[in-house]
Design a protein around this motif. Sequence first.
Motif, PDB file in Angstrom:
ATOM      1  N   ASP A  52      16.502  13.454  -5.954  1.00  0.00           N
ATOM      2  CA  ASP A  52      17.578  12.465  -5.875  1.00  0.00           C
ATOM      3  C   ASP A  52      18.790  13.040  -5.159  1.00  0.00           C
ATOM      4  O   ASP A  52      19.369  12.420  -4.289  1.00  0.00           O
ATOM      5  CB  ASP A  52      18.009  12.010  -7.274  1.00  0.00           C
ATOM      6  CG  ASP A  52      16.949  11.137  -7.920  1.00  0.00           C
ATOM      7  OD1 ASP A  52      16.155  10.554  -7.157  1.00  0.00           O
ATOM      8  OD2 ASP A  52      16.921  11.049  -9.142  1.00  0.00           O
ATOM      9  N   LEU A 103       9.758  -8.865  -1.046  1.00  0.00           N
ATOM     10  CA  LEU A 103      10.647  -7.810  -1.546  1.00  0.00           C
ATOM     11  C   LEU A 103      12.105  -8.278  -1.579  1.00  0.00           C
ATOM     12  O   LEU A 103      12.876  -7.843  -2.428  1.00  0.00           O
ATOM     13  CB  LEU A 103      10.494  -6.546  -0.708  1.00  0.00           C
ATOM     14  CG  LEU A 103       9.106  -5.885  -0.821  1.00  0.00           C
ATOM     15  CD1 LEU A 103       8.966  -4.735   0.170  1.00  0.00           C
ATOM     16  CD2 LEU A 103       8.846  -5.391  -2.242  1.00  0.00           C
ATOM     17  N   ARG A 122       7.588   3.742   3.831  1.00  0.00           N
ATOM     18  CA  ARG A 122       7.340   4.923   2.994  1.00  0.00           C
ATOM     19  C   ARG A 122       5.965   4.858   2.356  1.00  0.00           C
ATOM     20  O   ARG A 122       5.287   5.881   2.235  1.00  0.00           O
ATOM     21  CB  ARG A 122       8.420   5.060   1.931  1.00  0.00           C
ATOM     22  CG  ARG A 122       9.682   5.680   2.515  1.00  0.00           C
ATOM     23  CD  ARG A 122      10.847   5.566   1.585  1.00  0.00           C
ATOM     24  NE  ARG A 122      10.691   6.377   0.389  1.00  0.00           N
ATOM     25  CZ  ARG A 122      11.697   6.629  -0.437  1.00  0.00           C
ATOM     26  NH1 ARG A 122      12.895   6.131  -0.192  1.00  0.00           N
ATOM     27  NH2 ARG A 122      11.515   7.361  -1.495  1.00  0.00           N
ATOM     28  N   GLY A 123       5.559   3.673   1.964  1.00  0.00           N
ATOM     29  CA  GLY A 123       4.217   3.505   1.413  1.00  0.00           C
ATOM     30  C   GLY A 123       3.153   3.812   2.452  1.00  0.00           C
ATOM     31  O   GLY A 123       2.173   4.501   2.179  1.00  0.00           O
ATOM     32  N   PHE A 124       3.386   3.345   3.671  1.00  0.00           N
ATOM     33  CA  PHE A 124       2.459   3.602   4.783  1.00  0.00           C
ATOM     34  C   PHE A 124       2.333   5.101   5.033  1.00  0.00           C
ATOM     35  O   PHE A 124       1.248   5.620   5.286  1.00  0.00           O
ATOM     36  CB  PHE A 124       2.988   2.873   6.024  1.00  0.00           C
ATOM     37  CG  PHE A 124       2.169   3.067   7.267  1.00  0.00           C
ATOM     38  CD1 PHE A 124       0.971   2.394   7.440  1.00  0.00           C
ATOM     39  CD2 PHE A 124       2.621   3.904   8.274  1.00  0.00           C
ATOM     40  CE1 PHE A 124       0.222   2.568   8.597  1.00  0.00           C
ATOM     41  CE2 PHE A 124       1.882   4.083   9.429  1.00  0.00           C
ATOM     42  CZ  PHE A 124       0.678   3.416   9.596  1.00  0.00           C
ATOM     43  N   ALA A 143       5.629  -9.954   3.393  1.00  0.00           N
ATOM     44  CA  ALA A 143       5.895  -8.815   2.506  1.00  0.00           C
ATOM     45  C   ALA A 143       7.402  -8.562   2.418  1.00  0.00           C
ATOM     46  O   ALA A 143       7.924  -8.254   1.342  1.00  0.00           O
ATOM     47  CB  ALA A 143       5.161  -7.575   3.001  1.00  0.00           C
ATOM     48  N   PRO A 153       0.820  -1.210   0.000  1.00  0.00           N
ATOM     49  CA  PRO A 153       0.000   0.000   0.000  1.00  0.00           C
ATOM     50  C   PRO A 153       0.857   1.265   0.000  1.00  0.00           C
ATOM     51  O   PRO A 153       1.922   1.289   0.618  1.00  0.00           O
ATOM     52  CB  PRO A 153      -0.796  -0.086   1.314  1.00  0.00           C
ATOM     53  CG  PRO A 153      -0.741  -1.520   1.718  1.00  0.00           C
ATOM     54  CD  PRO A 153       0.562  -2.054   1.179  1.00  0.00           C
ATOM     55  N   LEU A 194      10.737   0.591   2.158  1.00  0.00           N
ATOM     56  CA  LEU A 194       9.731   0.773   1.102  1.00  0.00           C
ATOM     57  C   LEU A 194       8.323   0.659   1.690  1.00  0.00           C
ATOM     58  O   LEU A 194       7.432   1.452   1.376  1.00  0.00           O
ATOM     59  CB  LEU A 194       9.935  -0.264  -0.012  1.00  0.00           C
ATOM     60  CG  LEU A 194       9.049  -0.065  -1.250  1.00  0.00           C
ATOM     61  CD1 LEU A 194       9.477   1.160  -2.047  1.00  0.00           C
ATOM     62  CD2 LEU A 194       9.060  -1.296  -2.146  1.00  0.00           C
ATOM     63  N   ILE A 195       8.124  -0.317   2.561  1.00  0.00           N
ATOM     64  CA  ILE A 195       6.799  -0.522   3.156  1.00  0.00           C
ATOM     65  C   ILE A 195       6.410   0.670   4.029  1.00  0.00           C
ATOM     66  O   ILE A 195       5.290   1.174   3.966  1.00  0.00           O
ATOM     67  CB  ILE A 195       6.773  -1.837   3.971  1.00  0.00           C
ATOM     68  CG1 ILE A 195       6.923  -3.027   3.019  1.00  0.00           C
ATOM     69  CG2 ILE A 195       5.489  -1.961   4.784  1.00  0.00           C
ATOM     70  CD1 ILE A 195       7.207  -4.349   3.699  1.00  0.00           C
ATOM     71  N   SER A 200       4.545  -7.204   7.825  1.00  0.00           N
ATOM     72  CA  SER A 200       4.436  -8.652   7.647  1.00  0.00           C
ATOM     73  C   SER A 200       5.732  -9.270   7.125  1.00  0.00           C
ATOM     74  O   SER A 200       6.412  -8.703   6.270  1.00  0.00           O
ATOM     75  CB  SER A 200       3.258  -8.989   6.730  1.00  0.00           C
ATOM     76  OG  SER A 200       3.690  -9.273   5.432  1.00  0.00           O
ATOM     77  N   GLU A 223       3.014   7.489   2.884  1.00  0.00           N
ATOM     78  CA  GLU A 223       2.802   8.259   1.651  1.00  0.00           C
ATOM     79  C   GLU A 223       1.586   9.203   1.687  1.00  0.00           C
ATOM     80  O   GLU A 223       1.701  10.364   1.312  1.00  0.00           O
ATOM     81  CB  GLU A 223       2.727   7.297   0.459  1.00  0.00           C
ATOM     82  CG  GLU A 223       2.324   7.904  -0.870  1.00  0.00           C
ATOM     83  CD  GLU A 223       3.266   8.991  -1.361  1.00  0.00           C
ATOM     84  OE1 GLU A 223       4.417   9.028  -0.891  1.00  0.00           O
ATOM     85  OE2 GLU A 223       2.837   9.822  -2.178  1.00  0.00           O
ATOM     86  N   GLU A 229      15.951  -2.299   3.182  1.00  0.00           N
ATOM     87  CA  GLU A 229      15.338  -1.653   2.021  1.00  0.00           C
ATOM     88  C   GLU A 229      13.866  -2.029   1.912  1.00  0.00           C
ATOM     89  O   GLU A 229      13.020  -1.208   1.570  1.00  0.00           O
ATOM     90  CB  GLU A 229      16.080  -2.049   0.739  1.00  0.00           C
ATOM     91  CG  GLU A 229      17.447  -1.413   0.605  1.00  0.00           C
ATOM     92  CD  GLU A 229      18.312  -2.053  -0.481  1.00  0.00           C
ATOM     93  OE1 GLU A 229      19.215  -1.367  -0.972  1.00  0.00           O
ATOM     94  OE2 GLU A 229      18.109  -3.251  -0.814  1.00  0.00           O
ATOM     95  N   VAL A 269       2.610   2.561  -2.322  1.00  0.00           N
ATOM     96  CA  VAL A 269       3.720   2.598  -3.278  1.00  0.00           C
ATOM     97  C   VAL A 269       3.145   2.332  -4.668  1.00  0.00           C
ATOM     98  O   VAL A 269       2.540   1.284  -4.892  1.00  0.00           O
ATOM     99  CB  VAL A 269       4.794   1.537  -2.937  1.00  0.00           C
ATOM    100  CG1 VAL A 269       5.925   1.569  -3.949  1.00  0.00           C
ATOM    101  CG2 VAL A 269       5.323   1.746  -1.528  1.00  0.00           C
TER     102      VAL A 269
END
Lengths: 247, 469
Positions: B7, B422, B438-440, B418, A96, B435-436, B415, B442, B431, A98
Motif C-alpha cells: 500500500d 464497474l 491489472r487483471g489481464f 465491463a 479475468p 482494474l481490467i 469491453s 496478473e 479505475e 482479479v
Amino acid sequence: MSLLSIKNIHTIAEDDHNKKILKGLDLEINPGEIHVIMGPNGSGKSTLANTIFSSPRYIKTEGNIYFEGEDITEESTDKIAKKGIFMSFQTPEEIPGVTLANYLKSVKTSIDGKKPSIYEFIPQVENTMKELDMKEEYIKREFNVGFSGGEKKKNEILQMLLINPKLAILDETDSGLDVDAIKTVVKGINMYKNDNNAVLIITHSTKILKGLNVDKVHILVDGKIVKTGDYSLALEIDENGYKDYIK
Amino acid sequence: MAKTNVDNYLDNETRNIYNTKSNNEVLDIKYGLTEDIIRQISKEKNEPDWVLDIRLKALKLFYELSDPDWGPDISYLDINKIATYVKSIDKEKRTWEEVPDEIKDVFDKLGIPESEKEALAGSGAQFDSSTVYHNLTEDLKKSGVIYTSFDEALREYPELVKEYFTKAVPIMDHKYIALHYALFSGGSFVYIPKDTELDRPLQSYFRLNAKGAGQFEHTLIIVDENSKLQFIEGCSAPGYNELNLHAGCVELFVKKNAFLRFSTIENWSKNMLNLNTKKCFVEENGKIEWIMGSFGSKVSMLYPLSVLNGPYASCEFTNISFAGKGQNLDTGLKIIHNAPHTTSVVDSKSISKDGGICTFRSNVLVKPNASKSKLSISCESLMLDSESRSDTIPVDTIQCDDVEFAHEATVGKISDEAIYYLETRGMSELEAKSLIVRGFAEPIAKAFPVEYAVEMNRLIELELEGTIG
C-alpha cells in the motif's frame, strides 16, 4: 421525501435515435418500500434500470430523475453508485485475473472513497458468502470467471449486501435460477432490507416475490407504467398474463 | 490498520522518482563513434589487446551493416549525436556509503539498495557507462560465486571471460550488436560454480542518466552444472527531449541440469531507442526462464533467443509489454529446439493504448533432431481504444514430425459493458480500465519477484493515467 422520484422520463436508444423506449414514465419509491416492475419482453424494464444509472446505451430526451431530492438525471454512472444506488445485472460481467476478494476490495474502496480495513472486511465477506451458501474458496477465484449463472447472481447479491446501498435495483435477478438459488436470493434481500432503504425488483415471474413484503407492483407496457397495485396484481398477472394491458 | 508495504509503495510513488535527474559531475563524456574514441575507451579501461581488437572489428562492421529492413523505422538515429561514453565515477565502489551522494540519491529514490538488504544475495548498479557498485554476500564469495562488473571481470578473470564472451551473441549478428561490441562498457559478470544453488536472487540495476547518452552494458552469466540462479535486471532513465540509445547485450549459458531465471523490468523513458540483444544456450536438462516486462522506450526491438542444445533442455518465456502514446514496442522471442525431448512454454501479453503499437514476433525452429519436443505458445493482446495497434507475427518452422505443438493468439478490446458494470460499482472509467488491465496482466505479474510485481502494477497505473514520460 421520496427516495427515488422519476418524472415523465423519455429515452431513446443510443445506437438508434428513432427507437423510443421509455415514453413518459413516472415512479415514486419511498424509504422502506419494495417495488416490483413487471411487464412483457421489450416493454422497457431493463432500460428503466439502466436509465436510472445513466447507461451510455440510452439517451434521456425528456423528464427528470431525483434521488433523495437531488436531480441525478445528468449524473455519471459512478457518481450515481456513490450516492447510494446499486444494480444487480441480468448478465453480470467477468473480470479475468482479479480475484473475488480483490474485486470486492476495489468496489468497496470506490464506493466508500477509502480502503476498507482488511481485518474487518474479509471476515465480513466470508460471513456474507456463508449466508448466501457460496463456497468459501470462491473468494480466491477470478471474479465470475467460470461461475454458473446462479453463482453469478449470488455474487450480485453479495455485492449488494457489502455495499449496503440506499436503493437496490434487481434486474431479472431471479431469471434462470433454480428453486434453491431463488430462496438464497430472497434470503439476501431480506437480510439487506430495512426501514431506511428500498428495493426495486424487475422480474418476469412471481417466484422471487413470495418470501418478500412487496409494497407496490407496477405493470410496464410500451415504455409506460399502465397500472399500479399491491401484491395481488402480481398474482393476477401470474394467472392471466399481460393480455389485458396490451392494446 | 497498519498499511502494508505494498500500500505504501503504491501511495507514495509517482512518475517523479523515475524522472529524478542527477547533477553529478561527469568525469568524461565522448560523443559519436570513431576509431579514436574506441581506442580511448579501451585505454581508459586498461583492456587487453584482444578486447580492443573485438571493439575495432565491431566498429568496422557497424559502418558496413545496414538497418534491419523490417520492424520500426530507426533511420533517424544519428550516432554522432549520442554520448557514447559517459564516465561518472572513477572507481567502482564496494560499499553503498562510498557511492557519491548525487548518484546514491537517484538509486535511493528508485528503492534500489533498500530491496537489497533482505531479499538479495548480491546487487550491482550502473550509472551511465560506469558500474558504480557491486556487492555479493561473503558466504557466496567463499563458495566460488563470482559477481562483478564486466570491466572488472575482464581484468580479474580474463580466461573465463574469453571462453564465453561473444560466443552466444557474435559480433556480426546485426548492426546494433556491432555497435554494442564497439562501445560496450559496464554490465555484470556472473559465474555460478557447479552444484551451487543461490536461494536469493542477484540484481543489477541500469540507470541511464545523461542527456542524449547511450548505454552499452554487457552481461555475461554462466550457471555451471547442477546449479541454480535467479537474476533480476531493472532499467530506467529520466525523460529528455534528446534521443537516448540503449544497445545492451546479454549472454547466458545454462549448463547440464542447471537453472536460470532471468527477469527484466524495462522502464526506459520515452526518448529511448532500446535495441537490446539477449541469447541463452541451454544444455541437457537445463532450464532458462525469461520473465520480461517492457514499459518504456520510444522504440524497442528485443527478441531473446534460447537455443535448447541438450536433450530435455527447456525454456519458459513470460512477457508483458505496454505501449502508450508514441511508443512502438516490437518484441518477441526466438527459440531453437536442437535436441530431442526439449520443451518451450511461451506466455506473452501486450497492452496498447492511445495509438501505441505492440508487435510480438515469435520465431520458433524445431530442428529435425528434436523429436518428442513440446511447444506451447500463447500470445494475448488487449487494446484500450481503437487507435492503438497490436500485432502478433508467428513464424513456426517445424522440421520434425514427432512434436507436440500448440500456438494460440488472441487480440481483444476492452469491453464497454465491463467498464459500465464497474462504473455502477462506483469506479471511474480510469479505475475500471485499470482494474481490467491489472487483471489481464496478473498472470504475468505473479511471475515477477514481489517488489517488481508491485512496481509493475504501479507502472500500469501510471501508463493508464498517461503521466509517464
